[in-house]
Design a protein around this motif. Structure first.
Motif, short mmCIF file in Angstrom:
data_model
loop_
_atom_site.label_atom_id
_atom_site.label_comp_id
_atom_site.label_asym_id
_atom_site.label_seq_id
_atom_site.Cartn_x
_atom_site.Cartn_y
_atom_site.Cartn_z
N THR A 127 0.82 -1.20 0.00
CA THR A 127 0.00 0.00 0.00
C THR A 127 0.86 1.26 0.00
OG1 THR A 127 -0.09 0.13 2.41
CG2 THR A 127 -1.79 -1.20 1.31
N ALA A 128 0.27 2.33 -0.49
CA ALA A 128 0.95 3.64 -0.45
C ALA A 128 1.22 4.04 1.00
CB ALA A 128 0.11 4.69 -1.15
N GLU A 129 0.31 3.70 1.89
CA GLU A 129 0.49 4.05 3.31
C GLU A 129 1.73 3.39 3.89
OE1 GLU A 129 -1.96 3.78 7.56
OE2 GLU A 129 -2.76 2.85 5.74
N SER A 130 1.91 2.11 3.57
CA SER A 130 3.07 1.38 4.08
C SER A 130 4.37 1.97 3.56
CB SER A 130 2.95 -0.10 3.70
OG SER A 130 4.12 -0.80 4.06
N MET A 131 4.41 2.28 2.27
CA MET A 131 5.62 2.83 1.68
C MET A 131 5.90 4.23 2.23
SD MET A 131 8.02 1.91 -0.35
CE MET A 131 9.37 2.83 0.35
N ALA A 132 4.85 5.01 2.39
CA ALA A 132 5.02 6.36 2.91
C ALA A 132 5.57 6.34 4.32
CB ALA A 132 3.68 7.10 2.87
N THR A 133 5.13 5.40 5.12
CA THR A 133 5.64 5.30 6.49
C THR A 133 7.14 5.07 6.49
OG1 THR A 133 3.52 4.44 7.31
CG2 THR A 133 5.48 4.02 8.66
N GLN A 134 7.62 4.21 5.58
CA GLN A 134 9.05 3.98 5.48
C GLN A 134 9.80 5.25 5.12
OE1 GLN A 134 11.63 0.79 5.21
NE2 GLN A 134 12.12 2.79 6.09
N ILE A 135 9.26 6.02 4.20
CA ILE A 135 9.91 7.25 3.76
C ILE A 135 9.91 8.30 4.86
CG2 ILE A 135 9.70 9.19 2.14
CD1 ILE A 135 8.63 7.08 0.09
N VAL A 136 8.80 8.47 5.53
CA VAL A 136 8.71 9.47 6.61
C VAL A 136 9.62 9.08 7.76
CG1 VAL A 136 7.16 10.54 8.29
CG2 VAL A 136 6.38 10.17 5.93
N ASP A 137 9.62 7.81 8.12
CA ASP A 137 10.51 7.35 9.20
C ASP A 137 11.97 7.61 8.86
OD1 ASP A 137 8.40 6.47 10.75
OD2 ASP A 137 8.62 4.36 10.22
N ALA A 138 12.34 7.34 7.62
CA ALA A 138 13.73 7.56 7.19
C ALA A 138 14.08 9.04 7.26
CB ALA A 138 13.93 7.03 5.78
N ALA A 139 13.18 9.89 6.78
CA ALA A 139 13.44 11.33 6.76
C ALA A 139 13.59 11.91 8.16
CB ALA A 139 12.33 12.05 6.01
N LEU A 140 12.88 11.33 9.12
CA LEU A 140 12.90 11.85 10.48
C LEU A 140 13.91 11.15 11.38
CD1 LEU A 140 9.06 12.29 11.09
CD2 LEU A 140 10.72 14.07 10.53
N ALA A 141 14.58 10.12 10.86
CA ALA A 141 15.54 9.37 11.68
C ALA A 141 16.70 10.27 12.08
CB ALA A 141 16.06 8.17 10.90
#
Length: 269
Positions: free
Chosen positions: A212-226
């Motif tokens: 899902t787009a939601e699952s992929m987006a979570t990965q991207i947001v988590d990476a950006a905020l790490a």
């Protein structure tokens, strides 16, 4: 974490819209780009829409000037393309590189001076696992995503002394309906048409069953905020397993397996 200013390109649908929504939900100030902000049908609460056309480099400067200081840039906007290399015009290939590579680079260059002066910032390049696992009839698209990844990984050390983090993310197959917006280049009488149709049908099946787009987006947001993000992330298509196999197996075997997943038989040359 204090609120940051986030700029997400292609924020009106698919992964981009979900990335923007999640950043808002986490308390950040979010700008989302679109070619025409006045025509956004379902604007997301908390997202300010600004104009950007990846094919128009001047619009990158205007967009950056309008938004002001950007803490996180997510270069997500792009176009998908498929077809036979022989049947695709050079102008179509150039247009794809303009939208998928040169436009994101222009916007990145526009926000880098401010990030460098403030000695902080994060840039995420959203690519595709077709860069790491290229397949027939997607050569032009895979090439643009490979270029985007190279820009991110090569400039990571260059920008690190100024507190700027460069991240490359490769989504696998995602159920976002992007196949309905993909440009196709295959002649009716093309000698490649039968195999292209086989691949296109397999691609539709794979996309329908994608993450899902939601699952992929979570990965991207988590990476950006790490606090200390890795240089590279991949998700979908059993990414952990297939990237391990890619490191261990012969290159030709990986190409054959990728072709098979898209309905194409092995051909020895």
């Amino acid at each position: 974490m204090s609120s940051q200013t986030v700029l997400v390109t292609g924020a009106t649908s698919g992964i981009g819209a979900e990335i923007a929504r999640q950043f808002v939900a986490r308390g950040h100030r979010v700008y989302g780009t679109t070619r025409n902000p006045d025509s956004v049908r379902n604007p997301l609460p908390g997202v300010t829409y600004v104009r950007l056309d990846n094919a128009d480099y001047a619009s990158a400067e205007s967009c950056a000037a309008l938004v002001g200081e950007v803490d996180i840039l997510v270069n997500n906007a792009g176009e998908s393309q498929a077809g036979a290399l022989e049947d695709t015009s050079m102008s179509a290939i150039e247009d794809l590189f303009r939208v998928n590579v040169f436009g994101p680079i222009a916007l990145t260059k526009a926000v880098l001076p401010g990030m460098r002066r403030r000695r902080r910032g994060t840039v995420v390049m959203v690519g595709s696992m077709l860069s790491s696992f290229p397949v027939a009839f997607r050569s032009n698209y895979a090439a643009t995503k490979s270029a985007l990844k190279a820009f991110a990984l090569a400039s990571r050390r260059e920008l690190a002394p100024y507190g700027i983090r460069m991240i490359s993310v490769e989504p696998g197959t995602i159920a976002t309906g992007i196949g309905d917006r993909r440009s196709i280049h295959i002649r009716d009488d093309s000698p490649y048409r039968a195999e292209y149709e086989t691949l296109a049908a397999a691609t539709r099946r794979n996309e329908d069953a994608g993450i899902t787009a939601e699952s992929m987006a979570t990965q991207i947001v988590d990476a950006a905020l790490a606090e200390h993000p890795k240089p590279f992330y991949a998700k979908g298509n059993q990414a952990g397993l297939v990237f391990l196999l890619r490191r261990l197996a012969p290159r030709q075997l990986i190409l054959d397996m990728t072709a098979r997943k898209h309905g194409l038989p092995k051909v020895s040359i």
